[in-house]
Scaffold this motif. Structure first.
Motif, PDB file in Angstrom:
ATOM      1  N   LYS A 379      53.826 -53.629  40.671  1.00 60.89           N
ATOM      2  CA  LYS A 379      52.771 -54.337  41.716  1.00 60.89           C
ATOM      3  C   LYS A 379      51.945 -53.263  42.482  1.00 60.89           C
ATOM      4  O   LYS A 379      52.465 -52.734  43.221  1.00 60.89           O
ATOM      5  N   ASN A 404      47.769 -54.181  29.408  1.00 63.39           N
ATOM      6  CA  ASN A 404      47.372 -55.107  30.422  1.00 63.39           C
ATOM      7  C   ASN A 404      45.789 -55.428  30.363  1.00 63.39           C
ATOM      8  O   ASN A 404      45.467 -56.227  31.016  1.00 63.39           O
ATOM      9  N   ILE A 412      41.531 -52.165  39.302  1.00 62.26           N
ATOM     10  CA  ILE A 412      42.653 -52.989  39.401  1.00 62.26           C
ATOM     11  C   ILE A 412      42.538 -53.375  41.023  1.00 62.26           C
ATOM     12  O   ILE A 412      41.862 -52.817  41.688  1.00 62.26           O
ATOM     13  N   HIS A 413      43.400 -54.365  41.442  1.00 58.33           N
ATOM     14  CA  HIS A 413      43.387 -54.504  42.985  1.00 58.33           C
ATOM     15  C   HIS A 413      44.861 -54.638  43.520  1.00 58.33           C
ATOM     16  O   HIS A 413      45.883 -54.979  42.529  1.00 58.33           O
ATOM     17  N   GLN A 416      48.154 -56.935  42.235  1.00 56.92           N
ATOM     18  CA  GLN A 416      48.005 -57.395  40.475  1.00 56.92           C
ATOM     19  C   GLN A 416      49.380 -56.689  40.043  1.00 56.92           C
ATOM     20  O   GLN A 416      49.741 -55.556  40.332  1.00 56.92           O
TER      21      GLN A 416
END
Length: 717
Positions: A379, A404, A412-413, A416
């Motif tokens: 995560k 992914n 990415i954040h 996620q």
């Protein structure tokens, strides 16, 4: 249990820890807080003259936190009104007003009463918590004193956990300070292992050694134990600024006269609170009567030769897992719930009465693995980049992106969830604030620094901010700001907290501003769950956190920074150059061209930037506060990124020879960054080294590959 012997100890004072007569009233105040009033009450008082106590409050046991807060506020307002009348020179004073007037010295000026009216404060009592800490201290205090004695440190420092955590090895603050010594993750990683399997901040033995090294460094920088102790709360660089600003190391002068937006009530009172705790600790029966201490911890150690599931250890040892968990607090819930194994090389503690020969025989039947269980999911946390995550798990960034469905530039954040290759091998601790590797990935947009609104319409809370001030500054109502950020208590915001300024911009706080929420790092609740009987070392409410003063305060800079560098802006808009900084950095943080910075300092493009050199800066586009925040954020990210790759394994001495270059020495011979060398030698001017100068060189090693093996590895033979 051990019955504490009767000791007629004098009030403690020594050359290392002086008790200035001018601070006796302050020490007496904390003595009352620690011994006379429990957490079911407190004192209404003046925050400057601690001998001025207006009222002792007691709360019924059935009073809700909300009702208690209202009662406190009503009482504070009552005394503010009385002080307003004294400030106005009223002559028709009531009996209560005369009593309040008599608390102050004769001849107190009206202006002082006016100031006091605005500063009426409530301090929560802590006698019940202090007594609990005294009882717990029996297990560890002797060991702490011996450890410090071996390190050449004053043994009186063994009383410091009374102030930090009440000797609770599981104490975990709302912003992530953990363990008996309340280390933040960033500082803890310099001395200890902190990852998804082990958090050595919770180990009372390893954390004690780390605290000793940290305190020793504070003393090297500041030259005085009162200042070194205060730096444990306020930060080394902060106390050095106080020392320089006042032109003295005298603790009384600094406590009474030093003014800084960050030197608040907690920092100002930290040393006197310690002296009060030390006095009580030296003769607890004087204050509490006979005290039965927990027995000394005589647990035995066995070093794990392989990776062993905790359930098999408990079964083989025939010891209840709850007992083993209490003896090994640094093993995180991921170990006890079976997602990870007890790691190879771990010093596993077993009960003192166990026959170690039988222990070894029993363990022969337990499965031992030659690798750790691997992750299958990750995560994303705030500040992480794909390159850093890929590096952590030992896979290529391209492979991770492909799995992914990510395309360049691989954005990415936070929040996620990434799928990991089954052959992935995690090789390092989770990243909190990571820095992208520039040669592998484009630099992501810089996060908004502390106290600055960025493009994401967010605001990171500075020390001294209030919710109403932030709302007014950004054209919002206080309620709207609360709703946007799901804040329930308008009286509680903390330094580093990230606030959204519009509904669509809501973001999570930075890693050090909240307890991590993914499974790779234990949340506060998860750590607390490790201890079946986790005595309440944490505030019972957010309001209470504000009332605890210099002790047990979530977010107080307890061991918050091992970095002695001064990142502040000085008079004349000047700074001192620190390691890993360039003219380009200053220009970026100032939002000006690099040529402007060079021109202002009469530097050509060939002029080097030397550590320790004074530079003048142009603050026409940003404020000094904004610049400082960006500067600190840069160094925090730089150092966090380093400590996700490496850990400190020890140190060696090196005597500078004629002609040796500090750059070659650090980067080629010892392969460490200059900023780390600076932190281990805070009293040495690295910009002007002379032959014969002795340096302490930290030795580093990659984070153990042992933490990063495939999940399908079978039992070892």
């Amino acid at each position: 249990m051990i019955l504490l012997a009767l000791v007629a100890a004098p009030v403690f004072a020594s050359d290392a820890f002086p008790r200035p007569a001018a601070l006796e009233h302050d020490i007496a105040f904390w003595r009352r807080i620690y011994t006379e009033v429990g957490t079911d009450g407190g004192l209404i008082h003046d925050p400057v003259r601690l001998d001025v106590v207006y009222e002792i409050m007691k709360f019924p046991g059935d009073l809700s936190p909300r009702e208690r807060s209202k009662r406190i506020d009503d009482t504070k307002r009552k005394y503010s009104r009385m002080l307003d009348r004294l400030a106005a020179g009223a002559t028709d004073l009531s009996e209560e007003e005369l009593r309040v007037q008599a608390l102050w010295p004769k001849g107190t000026r009206r202006a002082r009463f006016e100031q006091a009216s605005e500063e009426v404060r409530f301090q929560l009592g802590q006698s019940d918590r202090f007594l609990e800490g005294l009882i717990r201290s029996g297990a560890y205090k002797g060991h702490i004193a011996k450890t410090f004695q071996k390190m050449g440190l004053p043994t009186e420092l063994a009383a410091l956990p009374h102030v930090e955590s009440s000797f609770n090895t599981y104490a975990y603050s709302k912003v992530g300070a953990a363990g008996m010594w309340q280390f933040m993750r960033g500082t803890g990683r310099r001395y200890m292992r902190i990852d998804s399997v082990v958090d050595e901040r919770l180990d009372p033995y390893i954390a004690t050694e780390a605290a000793g090294r940290f305190l020793e460094q504070n003393h090297i920088v500041l030259g005085s134990w009162p200042l070194a102790l205060t730096a444990y709360n306020h930060g080394t660089a902060g106390m050095r600024r106080a020392q320089e600003a006042m032109g003295t190391s005298d603790i009384t002068t600094i406590v009474r006269e030093y003014s800084s937006r960050s030197f608040g009530f907690a920092s100002r009172n930290f040393y006197v609170a310690f002296l009060a705790a030390l006095e009580i600790d030296s003769n607890p029966e004087k204050f509490f009567g006979p005290v039965k201490l927990h027995p000394i911890d005589n647990s035995q150690i066995m070093v794990m030769s392989g990776y062993v599931p905790a359930s098999q250890l408990a079964s083989a040892l025939q010891v209840d897992s709850d007992i083993l968990r209490k003896l090994n607090p640094s093993l995180l819930p991921t170990v006890w719930n079976g997602s990870r194994h007890v790691p190879r090389g771990f010093e596993f503690r077993v009960p003192a009465e166990m026959d170690m020969n039988k222990v070894v025989a029993r363990l022969a039947s337990a499965d031992r693995f030659d690798a750790q269980v691997a992750d299958t999911k990750h995560k994303v946390r705030g500040g992480e980049t794909l390159s850093v995550i890929a590096s952590r798990y030992g896979v290529s960034m391209a492979r991770l992106a492909e799995m992914n469905g990510l395309r360049k530039p691989y954005r990415i954040h936070a929040g996620q969830v990434l799928t990991l290759p089954t052959t992935g091998k995690p090789t390092q601790a989770p990243v909190q604030v990571a820095q992208a590797e520039k040669e592998k990935e484009p630099t992501p947009p810089a996060a908004a620094p502390t106290g600055v609104v960025g493009t994401e319409n967010r605001y990171i809370v500075k020390r001294g901010d209030t919710l109403s001030k932030i709302a007014t500054k950004h054209g919002l109502t206080e309620q709207a700001l609360m709703d946007m950020n799901e804040i329930r208590n308008r009286n509680f915001v903390y330094e580093g907290q990230v606030l959204a300024l519009q509904a669509s911009a809501r973001v999570a706080p930075p890693a050090e501003a909240q307890v991590p929420v993914d499974t790779a790092v234990p949340a506060a609740a998860a750590v607390a769950e490790v201890a079946a009987v986790n005595e309440a070392a944490e505030p019972a409410s957010e309001r209470e956190a504000e009332e605890l003063g210099p002790t047990l305060v979530p977010g107080a800079q307890a061991a918050a920074s091992a970095d002695p560098a001064d990142y502040s802006v000085h008079d004349g808009s000047t700074i001192r150059v620190q390691a890993a900084e360039t003219i380009g950095h200053y220009a970026e943080w100032l939002e000006v061209r690099a040529s402007q910075v060079r021109k202002l300092n009469r530097m050509t493009s060939a002029t080097p930037v030397v550590i320790g050199r004074k530079l003048k800066l142009d603050f026409s586009k940003v404020t000094p506060d904004q610049f400082e925040a960006r500067r600190v954020a840069y160094h925090r990210e730089l150092q966090e990124a380093f400590f996700t790759e490496f850990r400190i394994s020890g140190d060696v001495s090196h005597v500078i020879k004629s002609g040796e270059s500090i750059w070659v020495l650090a980067q080629q011979r010892y392969n460490i960054p200059i900023w780390l060398l600076r932190q281990y030698n805070p009293d040495v001017d690295l910009g002007s080294l002379r032959a014969g100068t002795k340096l302490i060189i930290p030795t580093v090693e990659p984070v153990a590959a042992a933490n990063a093996a495939p999940a399908n590895t079978g039992p070892a033979g």
